[in-house]
Design an enzyme around this catalytic site. Structure first.
Site: not given
Lengths: 449, 449
Positions: B16, B174
């Protein structure tokens, strides 16, 4: 692990130990290789990790990947040896193992020494031997610039932007050159309040020249090149003291927290373990078959060995010497194993040595041939890439070098490690965070989602 | 550093903050970007550093290299923010800076929480947020196999070869898949006394499915794929306790020192600093222009922001959300600066999300389109490489992936860090070394050679 089976044991997976291990693996003789680390390190490029040009994994390979025990008769043990019982033929480790050897290859290498000032100097002048050393130095260098950017005290800023490298051997010359390049090219335009190009990089050497293993004029050439890169080279300048304020020389003091030690190497204590004759740097005196006097089942190779060439001059502490000795020691053991005639005495084949200075110059000596300049630098790069273990490392190093040569960028300019967020104290922040964690706690329902 | 000049300030250089900074840099408006680290981290691939597939420098870039202050009006400050004075419009840092903002973008992200058990659980179950976290986990995993190889205690060996990942979100799935691949393929033939293929990898999830942000059948597909990789998936299994012995569930205990925490994220404490309304995870409630109620000069974006989509549902904590919000906040400030009309309210453009499972499968959701399997995995790789910052990183990651996909080798299998040589205690060895140093000292003449 107590192992009563007699076996070939190699201590150390540096250039010497790994070379012996590879030869033994090919011969099919079972052996155990012990190292305190899980990786073989390509030491000659370690300064490039310290100066953010290469990543640790570019110059290190897992020992197990080089000698997969599933495919060879090698056993790899990650442990630290702390003694040898030559009477019972046992190798002792810190992990508590007692391993019985039929033949032993000692390849424990060298370590830095601060000439009796270890306790006082070492905390203020880290040396460059392991990957952790290199990452520690990288962190200190990059943090110094970050702190110089935020401070408003001009004296502190000046001290933070002063870097001192002690020792004018190849490692010191290469480190000083790379630090100058980092400050004056890579970081040049990346700060607002400081100009990294004004950073002071000082190389200090007690003798009157640098690279004293080379002919004198190549040392002078290196000094000239370093000065053009912006390094202040101080020769004939023995260090009197190092402390939290900086370095004291005969005629001046240099105030800085950034002091790096590339001087003074001694052998690891294998000579003590063996009770063998030692040279003054602690290296074990060996005969023409690389055995200490009185041993016919122990070979000492590489930087921990003090071997002589045919003229009686000691062999230098170089990677190619260690590699050839490792191969020779393995061949001695193979001959013994198969009751073959002993090889002829060890003789070092000198293919030459090289040192690099910054981004476009190097010096080299190949017998009577001397090289210097840009061509020497290209040759240095080619030789070092060729000797890197593992195709992946070669490719990665070449890409990193090409990239940073073209762009001046350094690929591994990351500040990691315990200091990372510790710009100053973090107590206040973590307290706040913990506080919030506790208030949020009440709101959480499930435990593991 | 006390800076009385009003300026645009961005806190945090994640997806961001960096996205906002890039847009502002292009517009020519001066700003200051503060981050506690010197690098932007590509979080989605952090688990690959923890499982030795990628090097830290593959997935991180120095912030200064992305936004060179010499070429833009950016000021980069490496420091940690510990408060905001909204009345005086000051940002406070741990380093002692007080910076006055005209407009403020808060992008401080999320952090792991252990649901009120931080003090008790965190030391035994490290989480995966920073490069240091990843290197710590990598060291623990690789050391566990090394220790299993040397111990003769079958119980200890079994515990060392058990790995527990807590949390069935994308990171947990993952990580568990990558750990299974490491044990069952990469390390398979590299040990003598242990068979790494017998390692137990357990994924624990409190809810009844994994990847609950995806349609249910994709979660089931992920479980099936994980089980084929050799992962034990335990769903509906809330964690009761974590300590030095392992993990306790409702109906069983798993003994292991290797527990990794990928569950439970809360926002960083920016909401407290601002005194703003917060969602239950601590994220700041914002309006359609990403401003907390009562502020017209503060924008809160990314994982620390609680924004809603047009239907009133909260936006997920995803990199693309943060990037689009960062860009939006910068455009708001640019419009204000040039007295242009305000942009229309923020609206997230959902291009889809993906998660990977081991070396050849992934799941993805693109609006109504769902993908899974090998094609999805290729797509996942392409998307992640495309979004990496910096050409050099892209190239290096592609080479590393191709290399390890073809050979099953992992390029970054290095044990570094404080534990490195500390297989057990090292006191005895260092004592011996120091002893030798002292005896050699007398023999040395010069100080700095």
């Amino acid at each position: 692990m107590d192992d009563a089976t007699e076996q070939v044991i190699i201590i150390g997976a540096g250039f010497g130990g790994l070379s012996a291990a590879k030869r033994l693996a090919r011969s099919g003789i079972p052996f155990t290789l012990i190292d305190k680390r899980n990786h073989h390190l390509f030491q000659p490029l370690l300064y490039q990790v310290a100066t953010a040009a290469l990543a640790p994994s570019d110059i290190a390979v897992p020992i197990r990947a080089v000698l997969p025990p599933g495919k060879t008769d090698a056993q790899i043990l990650m442990d630290r040896v702390d003694g040898i019982n030559t009477e019972k033929k046992l190798v002792h480790t810190v992990g508590g193992a007692r391993l019985r050897y039929s033949n032993l290859i000692v390849a424990t290498g060298a370590q830095y020494t601060y000439f009796g000032n270890d306790d006082a100097w070492a905390p203020h002048a880290p040396s460059l031997k392991s990957l952790d050393d290199a990452l520690n130095i990288r962190r200190r260098v990059l943090l110094a610039f970050e702190r110089a950017e935020t401070t408003e005290d001009p004296q502190l800023r000046k001290r933070l932007m002063t870097f001192v490298v002690i020792g004018g051997g190849p490692t010191g010359v290469e480190t000083a050159g790379a630090l100058a390049e980092l400050a004056k090219a890579t970081l040049a335009r990346e700060f607002k309040n400081i100009d990294p190009r004004s950073a002071r990089v000082v190389l200090i050497e007690a003798m009157d020249n640098v690279l004293t293993a080379y002919p004198e004029h190549l040392g002078r050439y290196a000094i000239d090149k370093l000065e053009r890169l912006g390094v202040e080279v101080m020769t004939g300048a023995p260090v009197k003291a190092i402390d939290g304020h900086g370095v004291t020389l005969d005629d001046q003091a240099i105030e800085t927290p950034n002091v790096f030690w590339c001087a003074g190497v001694i052998a690891t204590p294998a000579g003590e373990w063996l009770g063998a004759d030692m040279a003054k740097n602690g290296a074990v005196e060996v005969d023409a078959f690389l055995r200490p006097k009185g041993f016919d089942d122990v070979y000492v190779i590489g930087d921990v060995s003090s071997a002589k060439d045919k003229d009686g001059n000691p062999l230098a502490a170089l990677a190619p010497v260690a590699k050839q000795q490792g191969d020779f020691a393995a061949r001695m053991i193979i001959a013994k194993h198969h009751s073959l005639p002993e090889p002829t005495p060890f003789r070092y084949r000198d293919w030459g040595t090289m040192a690099t200075i910054g981004r476009s110059a190097a010096v080299g000596k190949f017998g009577r041939l001397e090289v210097r300049g840009f061509f020497a630098w290209l040759l240095w790069g080619a030789v070092h890439v060729a000797y890197l273990v593992g195709f992946r490392n070669r490719l990665s190093v070449m890409i990193n070098w090409l990239w940073s040569w073209l762009t001046y960028h350094k690929g591994a300019r990351l500040i990691t490690g315990p200091d990372e967020a510790d710009v100053q104290s973090l107590d206040s922040t973590t307290a706040v965070e913990k506080e919030l964690d506790k208030t949020v706690t009440n709101l959480e329902e499930s435990v593991a989602r």
